[in-house]
Design a protein around this motif. Structure first.
Motif, PDB file in Angstrom:
ATOM      1  N   LEU A   1      -4.550 -10.565   0.310  1.00 55.21           N
ATOM      2  CA  LEU A   1      -3.386  -9.687   0.190  1.00 55.21           C
ATOM      3  C   LEU A   1      -2.058 -10.434   0.201  1.00 55.21           C
ATOM      4  O   LEU A   1      -1.037  -9.871  -0.211  1.00 55.21           O
TER       5      LEU A   1
ATOM      6  N   ARG B   1      -6.195   1.783   2.202  1.00 57.41           N
ATOM      7  CA  ARG B   1      -6.680   1.139   0.988  1.00 57.41           C
ATOM      8  C   ARG B   1      -8.045   1.691   0.603  1.00 57.41           C
ATOM      9  O   ARG B   1      -8.865   2.006   1.472  1.00 57.41           O
TER      10      ARG B   1
ATOM     11  N   LEU C   1       0.849  -1.192   0.000  1.00 57.94           N
ATOM     12  CA  LEU C   1       0.000   0.000   0.000  1.00 57.94           C
ATOM     13  C   LEU C   1       0.888   1.247   0.000  1.00 57.94           C
ATOM     14  O   LEU C   1       0.950   2.001   0.973  1.00 57.94           O
TER      15      LEU C   1
ATOM     16  N   GLN D   1      -2.128  -0.511  -7.334  1.00 51.10           N
ATOM     17  CA  GLN D   1      -2.768  -0.443  -6.023  1.00 51.10           C
ATOM     18  C   GLN D   1      -3.928  -1.436  -5.960  1.00 51.10           C
ATOM     19  O   GLN D   1      -4.796  -1.449  -6.824  1.00 51.10           O
ATOM     20  N   GLN D   2      -3.929  -2.260  -4.937  1.00 50.07           N
ATOM     21  CA  GLN D   2      -4.863  -3.377  -4.834  1.00 50.07           C
ATOM     22  C   GLN D   2      -6.112  -2.976  -4.057  1.00 50.07           C
ATOM     23  O   GLN D   2      -6.040  -2.448  -2.953  1.00 50.07           O
ATOM     24  N   THR D   3      -7.253  -3.212  -4.668  1.00 51.82           N
ATOM     25  CA  THR D   3      -8.557  -2.952  -4.072  1.00 51.82           C
ATOM     26  C   THR D   3      -9.349  -4.247  -4.105  1.00 51.82           C
ATOM     27  O   THR D   3      -9.326  -4.962  -5.111  1.00 51.82           O
TER      28      THR D   3
END
Length: 492
Positions: A365, A462, A288, A331-333
Motif C-alpha cells: 500500500l 478494503r 481508501l 480503489q486498490q485490492t
C-alpha cells in the motif's frame, strides 16, 4: 384566496413543528426509560458506562430520524465556481469537458476577459462569467500575481449567482478534473445545514510548509456548505482586505474561514497533485476513499503510457472506467497467487501490478516513488505527506504492470451482470521463466458495481480478491468481492 393559502401554510408549518416536538418528546421518554432499566437491572457497571451508552443510542436515533425527513444530496444541489482566465481557458477547457454535464450541473467559469474561442463547443461546457473589477483591493506579496484576489472572489461571485436549492458550493481551477458522482457521495456524509469547509492539501511537505498545513488547496478543489457560503460571502470583501500579503486565492479563503472560527474537514479524495512527471505511484495507491478530483494534468505524463496519446486523451481513457463504476475507480485490492507466490495489486480501472514474491499488505500500500518533486532539489524535496517506497530504476526489477485496455459486462450465467475490466501488459524487454509474471499478457478482473452507502463511507473497508481458474497460461482472471467478517488479506 391569498388569506386561505396563508392559513394552509401556517397549518402546515404548525404540523411540522408539532411532529418535531413529538419526535423529541418520544426520544426523551425513550432516554429516561432506558436509563431506568439499565440502572435497575445493573446491566452496566458504572454511571460513565450508562451515560456513554445512552448518549450513543440517543444520538443515533435522533440523527437517523431527522435524516429520514431530509432528501439525499444530488448533483442538482451543487454549484461550481471554476477559476480561469481569458488566456488559459481555450487551452484548458478540454479538461472541464471530461466531467461537465450541462443538463445536470450548475455554475460558471470565471475569467478576467472574454476568451478568443476556437470552435463552438459551449453546449458541453459551463457558461462563462467575467469577474468583477478588483483594483480597489491591495496585493503586496512580492513576486506573486494579484489575480489571486480575483480568483478568491470567485467564491463571493458564485454565491451571488443566486441559484435555488443549493446545498454545496464547490470551487476549483480550470485544470481541476472532478468526478461528480464521487464528489456528491463524499459530500453526502455531511449535513450541509451545518458549516463545513472540506478539501485537502498538498502531497508535498515543502508546499505545505510554505503555504500552510491547515488550508484546502484550490487546485485540488474544495467544498463549502451552503449555510457557511452565504455568511462567508457577506464578510468576504471586508476580510480579504486584511490579507494583502498572502500569496494565493486559497490562502485568502482559508484566512476568512478561519476568522469565522472554522477548521478544514480533510477529505483525501481531493488531489492537489503537486508532483511532476510519472504519477503512476500516486494513482496506483489511492487512499481508501472515493477519488474526487485530480489537478495539474499538464505537469504529469499521460497516465496511460501504453497508449500513444495526449494527456487529455489519456484522462478520457480513464473516464471510460469512471463512467462504468465511478465509486470503484482507483480503489486498490490486493490478493495472492498461492501456486507461484505472487502478490497482485489491482488499482481498479487503471492498472494491475504483479510482484514475483510475497509482500505484506502494508508494504504494497505504500506509494511508489515514480514521480519527481514539484519544486526541485533542496533538502526538503524528497519529503512527501504519505508513506513512500522505492521504484527500481531498471524495469526488469519492478513489478510487471498491466494497464487498462477496455471494459465490458460478463454474459456468463455465473457472472451475469459483472463488470469485466481487461488490463494489458505494458511492454518490458525482460527474460522470464515459467514462474515469472512476465509471461502473462492479460489480466481480467471481474467485479460488481460498487455502491457506497453511508456506513461504508464513514467506515470504509478494503475489498478482497481471489485468483480464479483460467484456461489460458498467459492470462490471469481475478474476482473482487467483499471480505468476510474475520478475513485477513495476507499470503496463506
Amino acid at each position: 384566496m391569498q388569506q386561505h393559502l396563508m392559513m394552509i401554510q401556517k397549518s402546515t408549518n404548525k404540523s411540522k413543528s408539532q411532529s418535531l416536538r413529538n419526535l423529541i418528546l418520544l426520544l426523551s421518554t425513550s432516554f429516561c426509560v432506558t436509563y431506568y432499566i439499565l440502572v435497575s437491572t445493573q446491566l452496566l457497571d458504572t454511571p460513565k458506562q450508562i451515560l456513554q451508552h445512552l448518549n450513543n443510542n440517543y444520538s443515533s436515533k435522533l440523527s437517523s430520524s431527522l435524516q429520514e425527513h431530509y432528501p439525499s444530496t444530488t448533483i442538482d444541489h451543487v454549484v461550481f465556481g471554476i477559476a480561469s482566465s481569458g488566456d488559459s481557458w481555450p487551452k484548458r477547457k478540454q479538461y472541464t469537458k471530461l466531467w461537465w454535464n450541462n443538463k445536470t450541473m450548475k455554475g460558471c467559469v470565471f475569467v478576467d476577459k472574454t476568451p478568443i474561442e476556437n470552435g463552438n463547443d459551449s453546449s458541453s461546457l459551463p457558461p462563462l462569467c467575467v469577474s468583477e473589477d478588483t483594483s480597489r483591493f491591495k496585493y503586496s506579496y512580492r513576486g506573486g500575481l494579484r489575480s489571486a484576489i480575483r480568483v478568491a472572489r470567485v467564491l463571493k461571485e458564485t454565491v451571488a449567482l443566486n441559484h435555488s436549492g443549493v446545498r454545496w458550493y464547490v470551487f476549483g481551477d480550470d485544470d481541476t478534473v472532478f468526478l461528480p458522482e464521487n464528489l456528491v457521495k463524499t459530500l453526502s456524509k455531511y449535513d450541509d445545514r451545518l458549516w463545513y469547509y472540506i478539501g485537502s492539501n498538498s502531497e508535498s511537505y515543502k508546499q505545505k510548509w510554505f503555504f500552510g498545513f491547515d488550508m484546502a488547496y484550490g487546485g485540488a478543489g474544495f467544498a463549502i456548505s451552503g449555510s457557511l457560503a452565504k455568511v462567508l460571502a457577506k464578510v468576504f470583501d471586508e476580510c480579504i482586505q486584511r490579507y494583502p500579503h498572502v500569496y494565493g486565492s486559497d490562502g485568502r479563503v482559508y484566512s476568512c474561514v478561519t476568522e469565522l472560527g472554522l477548521a478544514l474537514t480533510l477529505e483525501p479524495g481531493f488531489h492537489q497533485v503537486d508532483l511532476r512527471r510519472n504519477a503512476f505511484g500516486l494513482l496506483a495507491s489511492h487512499p481508501l476513499t472515493p477519488l474526487v478530483s485530480l489537478h495539474h494534468p499538464d505537469y504529469i505524463d499521460p497516465i496511460f503510457p501504453n497508449i500513444n496519446t495526449t494527456r487529455a486523451k489519456s484522462l478520457e481513457h480513464l473516464f471510460q472506467a469512471v463512467n462504468v463504476d465511478s465509486q470503484r475507480i482507483l480503489q486498490q485490492t490486493v490478493c495472492y497467487h498461492k501456486r507461484f507466490s505472487w502478490t497482485i495489486s489491482v488499482s481498479w480501472g487503471y492498472a494491475v501490478q504483479v510482484y514475483q514474491h510475497p509482500m505484506l499488505l502494508t508494504d504494497v500500500l505504500r506509494v511508489q516513488g515514480t514521480f519527481k518533486h514539484w519544486s526541485g532539489g533542496d533538502v526538503l524535496s524528497p519529503l512527501y505527506t504519505f508513506n513512500t517506497r522505492g521504484f527500481h530504476p531498471h524495469p526488469c526489477k519492478r513489478p510487471t504492470i498491466f494497464y487498462l485496455q477496455d471494459l465490458s459486462y460478463a454474459n456468463n450465467s455465473k457472472l451475469n451482470g459483472s463488470i469485466v475490466s481487461n488490463y494489458k501488459k505494458y511492454f518490458q524487454n525482460c527474460s522470464y521463466d515459467e514462474a515469472s509474471p512476465r509471461r502473462l499478457e492479460m489480466i481480467k478482473v471481474f467485479s460488481n458495481k460498487l455502491e457506497l452507502d453511508i456506513k461504508q463511507l464513514l467506515s470504509p473497508r478494503r475489498q478482497c480478491c481471489d485468483v480464479l481458474n483460467s484456461s489460458a497460461s498467459n492470462i490471469i482472471e481475478i474476482g473482487i468481492r467483499e471480505c468476510k467478517d474475520d478475513e485477513l488479506i495476507y499470503m496463506h
